[in-house]
Write a protein that holds these residues in place. Structure first.
Motif, mmCIF file in Angstrom:
data_model
loop_
_atom_site.group_PDB
_atom_site.id
_atom_site.type_symbol
_atom_site.label_atom_id
_atom_site.label_comp_id
_atom_site.label_asym_id
_atom_site.label_seq_id
_atom_site.Cartn_x
_atom_site.Cartn_y
_atom_site.Cartn_z
ATOM 1 N N UNK A 191 0.837 -1.206 0.000
ATOM 2 C CA UNK A 191 0.000 0.000 0.000
ATOM 3 C C UNK A 191 0.867 1.250 0.000
ATOM 4 N N UNK A 192 1.975 1.209 0.722
ATOM 5 C CA UNK A 192 2.895 2.344 0.709
ATOM 6 C C UNK A 192 3.483 2.584 -0.653
ATOM 7 N N UNK A 193 3.889 1.524 -1.322
ATOM 8 C CA UNK A 193 4.444 1.669 -2.670
ATOM 9 C C UNK A 193 3.409 2.221 -3.646
ATOM 10 N N UNK A 194 2.131 1.942 -3.384
ATOM 11 C CA UNK A 194 1.056 2.401 -4.271
ATOM 12 C C UNK A 194 0.453 3.728 -3.825
ATOM 13 N N UNK A 195 1.037 4.352 -2.809
ATOM 14 C CA UNK A 195 0.579 5.655 -2.295
ATOM 15 C C UNK A 195 -0.896 5.614 -1.902
ATOM 16 N N UNK A 196 -1.266 4.611 -1.120
ATOM 17 C CA UNK A 196 -2.625 4.497 -0.606
ATOM 18 C C UNK A 196 -2.620 4.946 0.858
ATOM 19 N N UNK A 197 -3.333 6.011 1.210
ATOM 20 C CA UNK A 197 -3.422 6.406 2.620
ATOM 21 C C UNK A 197 -3.896 5.242 3.473
ATOM 22 N N UNK A 198 -3.210 5.012 4.576
ATOM 23 C CA UNK A 198 -3.428 3.764 5.290
ATOM 24 C C UNK A 198 -3.501 3.970 6.796
ATOM 25 N N UNK A 199 -4.262 3.067 7.429
ATOM 26 C CA UNK A 199 -4.418 3.025 8.880
ATOM 27 C C UNK A 199 -4.000 1.646 9.371
ATOM 28 N N UNK A 200 -3.307 1.610 10.498
ATOM 29 C CA UNK A 200 -3.018 0.341 11.142
ATOM 30 C C UNK A 200 -3.101 0.550 12.640
ATOM 31 N N UNK A 201 -2.675 -0.475 13.406
ATOM 32 C CA UNK A 201 -2.743 -0.326 14.842
ATOM 33 C C UNK A 201 -2.352 -1.583 15.571
ATOM 34 N N UNK A 202 -2.353 -1.471 16.881
ATOM 35 C CA UNK A 202 -2.039 -2.615 17.737
ATOM 36 C C UNK A 202 -3.232 -2.899 18.634
#
Length: 787
Positions: A191-202
């Motif tokens: 997703x980073x390589x494709x420039x997609x705004x992203x959310x993650x978490x723990x």
């Protein structure tokens, strides 16, 4: 890592949280955000069997595997009605790999995979409702991410943990192939390589240690720094749920949750947004702010949290109260953050970017109201009259301070309004001035292609309002004479730039008016018209402006300024005068004895930093020449503007932004420019009343004829006669006073004539072809002749 882990593990919790709050202040100041959303549980089937999840469950007899497209749209439309901007699609990982019912239902929809059906539903939500889809479909390949990018504003996947031991037999991630940390991290990397705004978490409290949480946070930090797409990390606390393998596992203790949030803020720094869901903290949710969060996540006024249905979201007003109790302000955001909104060419697919712009304010947050310039809607709020002022004025305000004031919300915004209102009262008293004027737009033909203009006609503007026309000199004179008889002291002339115009055209118009009505003040010609007139005659600006002055030109309007920053002008008017050329025209006009004003058009593609630079350049020019009579903020009217219809501009400013521009301008320009004007055409009567409590002391002209804003879609325009103008001013508790263009007292005879004036005769706008003008071989463009 060892040093950081050791420090985080040994520092007392109160100290850790204090440092987290300090870092939050460096990143977002006093702003805390949330996303107004609807929750779309597209399917609750999943091939994974996480030990704590009640969202995913096996098929039930008689129930469909997926929401229908119409059910999805019904949820989205309810969200639109409730003011939401995000449609959060949550679903299990690849249920078709495990369940025959999923494969059969997908086939009935004409789809091979869940992700294919997700793309279809998200596209319909985007195109038919305008809500911005945020997709949480689990682990994805590069091709799947590429296929979903054109229908999503953002995506997400919870890392949860990097502790692979939690996937062994009996662990929370046992028999869940999509919870393998390496697979989830690979999705985020792609997703980073494709420039997609992203959310993650723990996920806190499922059996991991503090050291393992720090390890997960460090991995997320590395991803965020490598690609820039990971702007949000969720720190979610585990809550045991009946009917799951972990039903007897203890909930994450509050202290552990707070420690983890503070650790996340310290590991991630001030530039990554840290979120914790308020509903999972129940009544203790305000404590999450103490640990350093700057975002509450998605909050829905329509749908429950389908992942945690036992935990209702707190009402937005409760979130706002919690923020204010700690000196913070709440603001709605989009499913992608302002850092990404500021560069949509990189971070959004062209199919999604227009919807993001329509939903965005100037800061890249969600619009806080449904107001738009020129639209017949109620103003969203009333300006308070008694907050303590902010104090700074004039040259105490540099670019940084101005941008901060433009970002003010809530109580701080009210303080900015109060400061501007107090300064207005000290400088101008309680009088509100206006001028009886007639606007004459002599042609709507223009060879320049400004993206914001719905007025000019040309080969590319056949779909815009009205046929191409050119008013004859005789008709211009007739309108001026009629205006004088109706009490006007000013006539304002502007129009498109016909390819056949030369500087002699403008000179001829001024001369004809002066001969027919010698006492009428001629307020005419934008910087572009002046520049083009001089260039076509081969004259320098000083010579040409002196000639116009001697023929009867009284002053220049400040139009064509738009935003005095070439970064913005390159987008909205690339072939128009540059910032330096605009300033040169007005500086030269001032040097030959002609006053002018300065306008500022806002609410399209610019950001608050550009407003600040515009005001600073106007202030610097005024310090040099002293010729500006007022500042005129002009909210962008979007409805028919090409750049908006093409999806390349915002929907004008929000109401709060419109009032802040007037108020901050009052503070920034003091004491050099003492008059701040509000456009009743753009703001409407109710908006004007509020602007008068935010630093405004002038309402411009009565107009008699005004067609530029009307062409752009404004509900208001044409004329506001003195009777109505003064009634409007008095309704705001202020004292009306007519003025001349340069703020003198008009002749008593003209004031008397202006009240009870006869109706206007129908203006004549003959087709341009009747003028018989010929296009020259070469068209002059300022941008081609800079330097």
């Amino acid at each position: 890592m060892a040093d950081l882990s050791s420090e985080l593990l040994t520092v007392p919790l109160d100290d850790l949280m204090a440092e987290a709050r300090r870092l939050r202040g460096l990143g977002t100041g006093t702003l805390v955000t949330y996303s107004p959303k609807v929750f779309v549980p597209l399917t609750t089937l999943c091939r994974d069997v996480c030990g704590y999840c009640t969202f995913a469950r096996p098929p039930r007899r008689g129930e469909r595997a997926y929401l229908s497209e119409e059910e999805v749209l019904a949820i989205a439309r309810a969200g639109v009605e409730a003011g939401c901007t995000e449609a959060l699609f949550t679903l299990g990982d690849r249920p078709e790999a495990r369940y025959r019912v999923a494969r059969e239902e997908l086939a009935a929809h004409g789809c091979a995979t869940t992700l294919e059906y997700l793309a279809r539903c998200a596209r319909r939500v985007l195109e038919e409702t305008g809500l911005l889809p945020h997709l949480n479909p689990g682990v994805m390949t590069r091709d799947e991410l590429v296929a979903l990018r054109p229908v999503a504003a953002s995506m997400g996947i919870m890392l949860e943990t990097t502790a692979e031991r939690l996937a062994t037999r009996g662990g929370p991630h046992w028999a869940s192939p999509d919870k393998v940390p390496a697979r989830r991290l690979e999705t985020m990397r792609l997703a980073g390589e494709l420039a997609i705004p992203f959310t993650s978490g723990i996920l806190v409290g499922i059996g991991e240690t503090r050291e393992e949480r720090i390890d997960a946070l460090l991995v997320l930090r590395a991803l965020a720094r490598e690609h820039g797409n990971l702007r949000e990390v969720i720190v979610q606390n585990f809550r045991a749920k009946p009917g799951t393998r972990m039903a007897g596992h203890p909930d994450a203790p509050t202290e552990e949750h707070l420690w983890s949030i503070a650790a996340a803020r310290i590991v991630l720094g001030p530039d990554v947004h840290v979120q914790a869901p308020p509903n999972l903290a129940y009544d203790d949710f305000p404590q999450l702010l103490d640990a350093g969060i700057d975002d509450w996540g998605g909050v829905s006024p329509v749908t429950v949290d389908h992942v945690n249905p036992e935990a209702p979201w707190p009402q937005v007003e409760r979130l706002r109260e919690a923020c204010r109790s700690r000196g913070l302000e709440l603001a709605p955001r989009l499913p992608l953050y302002p850092e990404h909104v500021a560069d949509l060419d990189r971070w959004a697919d062209p199919a999604v970017a227009p919807a993001i712009r329509r939903a965005s304010d100037a800061q890249g947050l969600a619009r806080e109201d449904c107001w738009a310039p020129g639209a017949p809607v109620e103003v969203p709020f009333i300006v308070a009259r008694d907050p303590a002022p902010v104090g700074l004025v004039g040259d105490e305000l540099g670019e940084t301070e101005l941008v901060r004031l433009f970002s003010a919300r809530g109580v701080e915004r009210e303080r900015v309004f109060a400061s501007a209102d107090r300064l207005r009262r000290e400088t101008c008293g309680d009088a509100v001035t206006y001028v009886v004027t007639r606007n004459i737009q002599y042609t709507n033909v223009c060879y320049f292609r400004c993206g914001f203009c719905a007025f000019s006609k040309g080969k590319l503007a056949a779909n815009l309002r009205g046929p191409a026309y050119l008013v004859s000199e005789g008709e211009i004179v007739r309108r001026v004479e009629e205006a004088w008889e109706r009490g006007a002291t000013e006539v304002c002339l502007q129009g498109g730039i016909h390819p056949a115009f030369t500087g002699d055209y403008y000179a001829g118009v001024v001369s004809a008016i002066r001969e027919a009505v010698p006492r009428m003040h001629v307020h005419a010609f934008s910087a572009l018209e002046v520049w083009q007139g001089a260039a076509t005659l081969g004259l320098d600006l000083e010579t040409y402006l002196a000639r116009l002055r001697d023929l009867g030109l009284g002053s220049l309007p400040g139009t064509a300024a738009e935003i005095l920053d070439d970064e913005v002008r390159a987008v909205i008017c690339p072939d128009k005068v540059t910032t330096a050329q605009w300033l040169e025209v007005h500086g030269t006009a001032h040097s030959v004895g002609l006053h002018s004003n300065v306008t500022l058009m806002f609410g399209h593609v610019e950001r608050p930093v550009h407003w600040a630079r515009h005001l600073l350049r106007a202030r610097e020019q005024q310090a040099r020449t002293g010729g500006f009579t007022e500042l005129v903020p002009l909210p962008f009217v979007p409805m028919e503007a090409p750049i908006y219809l093409q999806g390349r501009a915002r929907r004008g400013p929000t109401f709060g932004e419109a009032l802040l521009l007037h108020a901050v301008a009052r503070l920034a320009l003091h004491p050099l420019i003492t008059n701040v004007q509000a456009s009743w055409v753009k703001l409407g009567p109710d908006g004007v009343r509020q602007a008068l409590a935010a630093g405004v002391n002038d309402l411009g002209g009565t107009l008699m004829n005004e067609s530029i804003s009307r062409a752009a879609g404004s509900e208001w325009g044409q004329e506001l006669p003195p009777e109505q103008m003064e009634e409007l001013i008095r309704s705001a508790g202020r004292v009306p006073r007519q003025r001349t263009t340069t703020y003198g007292a008009p002749p008593e005879e003209q004031v008397r004539r202006s009240f009870g004036a006869a109706p206007l005769a129908e203006p004549l706008n003959p087709p341009v072809r009747e003028a018989g003008l010929r296009r020259p071989a070469r068209l002059l463009r300022p941008a081609a002749l800079t330097g």
